[in-house]
Design an enzyme around this catalytic site. Structure first.
Site, PDB file in Angstrom:
ATOM      1  CE1 TYR A 136      -3.346   2.919   0.482  1.00  0.00           C
ATOM      2  CE2 TYR A 136      -2.101   3.407   2.482  1.00  0.00           C
ATOM      3  CZ  TYR A 136      -3.047   3.762   1.534  1.00  0.00           C
ATOM      4  OH  TYR A 136      -3.693   4.970   1.644  1.00  0.00           O
ATOM      5  CE  LYS A 140      -2.857   6.706  -1.820  1.00  0.00           C
ATOM      6  NZ  LYS A 140      -4.001   7.144  -2.670  1.00  0.00           N
TER       7      LYS A 140
END
Length: 325
Positions: A136, A140
């Protein structure tokens, strides 16, 4: 303005839609499926952020885009995060260029600078880590880099980094804590003395509204990134007790040695990968690191350039539980 909010039916996206509509903007929401209705006053467009054709159709005719659609989790295959968070962002950038949209606000995450150590009062000069602890934050960070690299005279871009968003309807933080409570007790790795900061969904949304209204090619926001929090770091123990009290629970919080927690997380991750389990393990190394390290940020830049002022949301102090080791 006519503004598209990707992920407009989500926790943060829906609040952004409501606030934009209340300020007189025409708001369009790109969202998957029909389970979540669009916020009042918002035009819903069905489509997947991974579908460039759907994204281009939603972007057409808009004056600005607020990009919040993302896959957010501490566990899962790397390619899943890449397809949504990176490829989806590329689709948004391409659609903005193709249809002449002059401003794009990207919703990122403070975890893009987390390498597993303490982050105490760091500002936007903090570097991206050379190694990420989970897909994650990696995805990002890559998406944020793409957005900021795209900033120019025809498309002004800015990236906001909210941290640990909570509030009514929270699908991540509060449910996770609720699920971890067993018989009125919650076990946490470490001592609970590490300081962390959070942000209420209303404040996170307001920062995005301020950004989309103030962003121009000549503004300080163009090509910049901003941490967005409450600006009131507390110990993890106090934060957990406060959030659970806000959720209507009063629990005893006990510490578990960090080394033991890390060993369990490593084992659970190994089992999960060996068996190809998509369900998130109870603990991961990324989650343990987040729970034992300090992570709070200097929000002076957001105050200065966005005019961002946290509204003072706080948890109830009704919890009388005591952190014990």
């Amino acid at each position: 303005m006519k503004i598209l909010v990707t992920g407009g039916s989500g926790f943060l996206g829906a609040e952004i839609c409501r606030r934009l509509a209340a300020r007189g903007h025409q708001v369009r929401s790109l969202q998957r499926g029909h389970r979540a209705p669009p916020p009042s006053g918002t035009e819903a467009v069905r489509g997947d952020i991974r579908d460039p054709t759907a994204v281009a159709g939603a972007v057409r005719g808009c004056d600005a885009v607020v990009h919040t659609a993302a896959l957010a989790d501490v566990w899962g295959p790397r390619h899943d995060f890449a397809s949504v968070n990176i490829a989806g962002t590329l689709a948004v950038l391409d659609a903005c260029r193709r249809h002449g949209v002059p401003r794009l606000v990207n919703s990122s995450s403070a975890s893009v600078v987390f390498a597993g150590g303490d982050l105490e009062g760091v500002d936007e000069s903090a570097p991206y880590p050379s190694r990420f602890l989970a897909p994650y934050p990696w995805s990002k960070a890559r998406a944020e880099q793409l957005v900021l690299a795209a900033n120019g005279s025809r498309l002004a871009t800015v990236s906001l980094r909210p941290h640990l968003i909570w509030g009514d309807g929270d699908p991540h933080l509060l449910p996770g804590l609720r699920a971890a409570v067993r018989r009125g007790r919650l076990l946490l790795p470490g001592t609970g003395s590490n300081r962390v900061d959070t942000v209420h969904v209303g404040d996170a949304a307001e920062a995005h509204v301020l950004a989309v209204e103030r962003l121009t090619a000549n503004s300080p926001l163009a090509g910049a990134r901003y941490f967005v929090t409450q600006g009131r770091p507390c110990t993890l123990a106090a934060t957990v007790r406060g959030l659970l009290a806000y959720d209507g629970s009063s629990v005893e919080v006990r510490g578990v040695p960090a080394s033991a927690s890390l060993a369990v997380a490593t084992l659970l991750e190994a089992v999960g990968k060996a068996t190809h389990r998509r369900r998130r393990p109870l603990l991961t190394r990324f989650l343990v690191a987040e729970l034992i390290r300090a992570h709070w940020f200097d929000i002076a830049a957001a105050r200065r350039d966005l005019g961002y002022t946290p509204a003072g949301h706080s948890w109830s102090s009704a919890s009388g539980s005591v952190f014990q080791r």
